[in-house]
Design an enzyme around this catalytic site. Structure first.
Site, PDB file in Angstrom:
ATOM      1  CB  SER A 136     -51.372 -83.240 -64.273  1.00 40.27           C
ATOM      2  OG  SER A 136     -50.279 -82.665 -65.187  1.00 40.27           O
ATOM      3  CE1 TYR A 160     -48.713 -80.697 -70.925  1.00 37.46           C
ATOM      4  CE2 TYR A 160     -47.907 -81.375 -68.514  1.00 37.46           C
ATOM      5  CZ  TYR A 160     -48.429 -80.973 -69.431  1.00 37.46           C
ATOM      6  OH  TYR A 160     -49.873 -79.316 -68.975  1.00 37.46           O
ATOM      7  CB  THR A 186     -50.973 -82.342 -73.318  1.00 39.61           C
ATOM      8  OG1 THR A 186     -51.902 -83.046 -72.505  1.00 39.61           O
ATOM      9  CG2 THR A 186     -51.486 -80.419 -73.067  1.00 39.61           C
ATOM     10  CE  LYS A 276     -56.160 -80.348 -70.471  1.00 37.10           C
ATOM     11  NZ  LYS A 276     -56.119 -79.114 -70.294  1.00 37.10           N
ATOM     12  CG  HIS A 300     -52.635 -75.159 -70.987  1.00 35.83           C
ATOM     13  ND1 HIS A 300     -52.095 -76.786 -71.396  1.00 35.83           N
ATOM     14  CD2 HIS A 300     -52.006 -76.008 -69.341  1.00 35.83           C
ATOM     15  CE1 HIS A 300     -51.493 -77.747 -70.291  1.00 35.83           C
ATOM     16  NE2 HIS A 300     -50.809 -76.463 -69.700  1.00 35.83           N
ATOM     17  CG  ASP A 331     -60.207 -76.982 -70.261  1.00 43.84           C
ATOM     18  OD1 ASP A 331     -59.662 -76.114 -71.033  1.00 43.84           O
ATOM     19  OD2 ASP A 331     -58.779 -77.750 -70.242  1.00 43.84           O
ATOM     20  NE  ARG A 355     -56.686 -70.262 -63.423  1.00 44.28           N
ATOM     21  CZ  ARG A 355     -56.423 -70.236 -64.740  1.00 44.28           C
ATOM     22  NH1 ARG A 355     -57.187 -70.720 -65.608  1.00 44.28           N
ATOM     23  NH2 ARG A 355     -55.109 -69.930 -65.471  1.00 44.28           N
TER      24      ARG A 355
END
Length: 421
Positions: A136, A160, A186, A276, A300, A331, A355
């Site tokens: 990330s 981002y 994203t 994404k 997200h 996802d 997660r």
């Protein structure tokens, strides 16, 4: 009448075997975890509330996350009988290269706050499992260190678009120079979602000590020892910290992100580019028409817009619209290998776990991530065998029915109601 006799010691020992005790606490702990939910339970016990809730929580009422998980429960499988599947091939090709399993590790922010091994544990576990790892923009390990941990595996970078565009451009250049093969552009985070658990916990970067956090930390000294005796957190994109996660995100993200930004980044990036955060059929079709290499249906993890569309429900419609040749990933809400299998059957080319990976990390560091991957692998194999399917390519929509729970109110019904008022 049953004939009774005195028990013979030799026969007793033939019927019984004593389990060898496991003295390694971590191995014993992780060995007891049979599901991702089990890892979540262990993670909650071992991690301070603020850090655990940052991972576990979602935006506002957490409806998006709850609905996404429920959607995977609300399915019915249709197995084929008398179709031998003694040997199952879980491998697939995604974005032009091999993956040993049909899932990869999703990008997660502030990962070393969850457990000090952070992204290095994820990248090295992905390396050994033969699956992609995604770093990330808000990761706590540098691009270069992730590459060092996974030098020959597949590394993806999630980007981002920041208010300071040069920060995003420099990250893009660094990821390309380090050999990352795919960029996740994203699009669902123009501003931070309202993550209420973080606000209630006073969760900030760096963590702030309060009477509540100290009391909560007392039964979890190992977390604080790890945090205080390991290198300072390194952020790939934040030059300064000090505030809640929401405040940091709002200061960094730019709500003016547009297709022009996508065009600029595409011009800079030499590898594959995936969008994404796609959440409707129209945007999916538009992006595929613009020639991107793939899309990820995602809300997200429910951490942005609450009541957002459920990616798993959106999947069949998107696949039908974009055609068989477009790369579609998904996802949000995946907690079982059966969720992965259902996604593949309904048209996904690949899935991402966030997660689930972090629960394993918090439960046991690198070994916990290995356990996450092993649990999901076993569930995928078992589900495929029970369906009578030997390879990913054999999965078809006929293998799964999505059961209705949230049924949209039709436009016709609304019009009839308005004319009778």
């Amino acid at each position: 009448m049953v004939t009774r006799q005195l028990p013979k010691p030799a026969e007793i020992f033939e019927l019984m075997s004593f389990k060898k005790p496991e003295f390694n606490g971590k191995k014993r702990r992780l060995g007891s975890a049979l599901t991702i939910d089990d890892l979540r339970t262990i993670a909650k016990k071992r991690t301070p509330a603020a850090a655990f809730d940052y991972t576990d929580g979602a935006a506002e009422g957490e409806l998006s996350l709850d609905r996404a998980r429920q959607a995977f429960k609300d399915i019915e499988f249709h197995p084929d009988v008398l179709r031998p599947a003694a040997h199952v091939d879980t491998s697939t090709t995604i974005l032009g290269d091999h993956s040993a399993l049909p899932f990869g590790i999703a990008p997660t922010g502030f990962t070393r706050l969850m457990q000090t091994e952070g992204e290095i544990a994820g990248a090295s576990a992905a390396r050994d499992a033969g699956i992609p790892f995604t770093l990330s923009t808000l990761g706590t390990t540098s691009i270069e260190d992730v590459k060092a941990a996974n030098p020959h595996g597949r590394n993806w970078f999630q980007l981002y678009v920041m208010r300071d565009r040069e920060v995003s451009y420099e990250l893009t250049r660094r990821a390309a120079a380090s050999g990352f093969d795919t960029l996740f552009f994203t699009v669902d985070t123009p501003v931070a979602g309202a993550r209420l658990r973080d606000t209630r916990n006073g969760f900030s970067i760096p963590p702030q000590l309060t009477p509540g956090t100290i009391i909560n930390a007392i039964p979890r000294p190992w977390w604080w020892i790890d945090f205080l005796t390991t290198p300072k957190l390194e952020f790939a994109s934040l030059s300064s910290t000090g505030g809640t996660v929401g405040e940091l995100l709002d200061a960094a993200m730019d709500p003016t992100i547009s297709f022009d930004d996508l065009d600029v980044i595409r011009g800079m990036w030499p590898g594959k580019i995936v969008i994404k955060g796609v959440q409707n059929v129209q945007d999916a079709a538009k992006l595929v028409d613009r020639g991107v290499d793939g899309i990820v249906l995602s809300n997200h993890g429910g951490r942005q817009l609450d009541r957002a569309p459920i990616p798993f429900h959106l999947l069949p419609k998107v696949r039908q619209e974009v055609g068989a040749d477009a790369t579609v990933m998904i996802d949000t809400g995946i907690m079982n290998g059966a969720d992965v299998v259902a996604s593949l059957a309904l048209g996904a080319d690949f899935t991402l776990i966030g997660r689930a990976y972090l629960y394993g990390l918090m439960a046991g560091g690198r070994e916990g991530v290995d356990r996450t991957i092993a649990i999901l692998r076993d569930e995928i194999v078992r589900t495929m065998k029970l369906l009578g399917v030997s390879s990913i390519t054999e999965l078809e929509p006929r293998h799964v029915t999505q059961l209705a729970r949230l049924v949209p109110v039709s436009t016709d019904a609304l019009e009839v109601a308005s004319t009778t008022d």
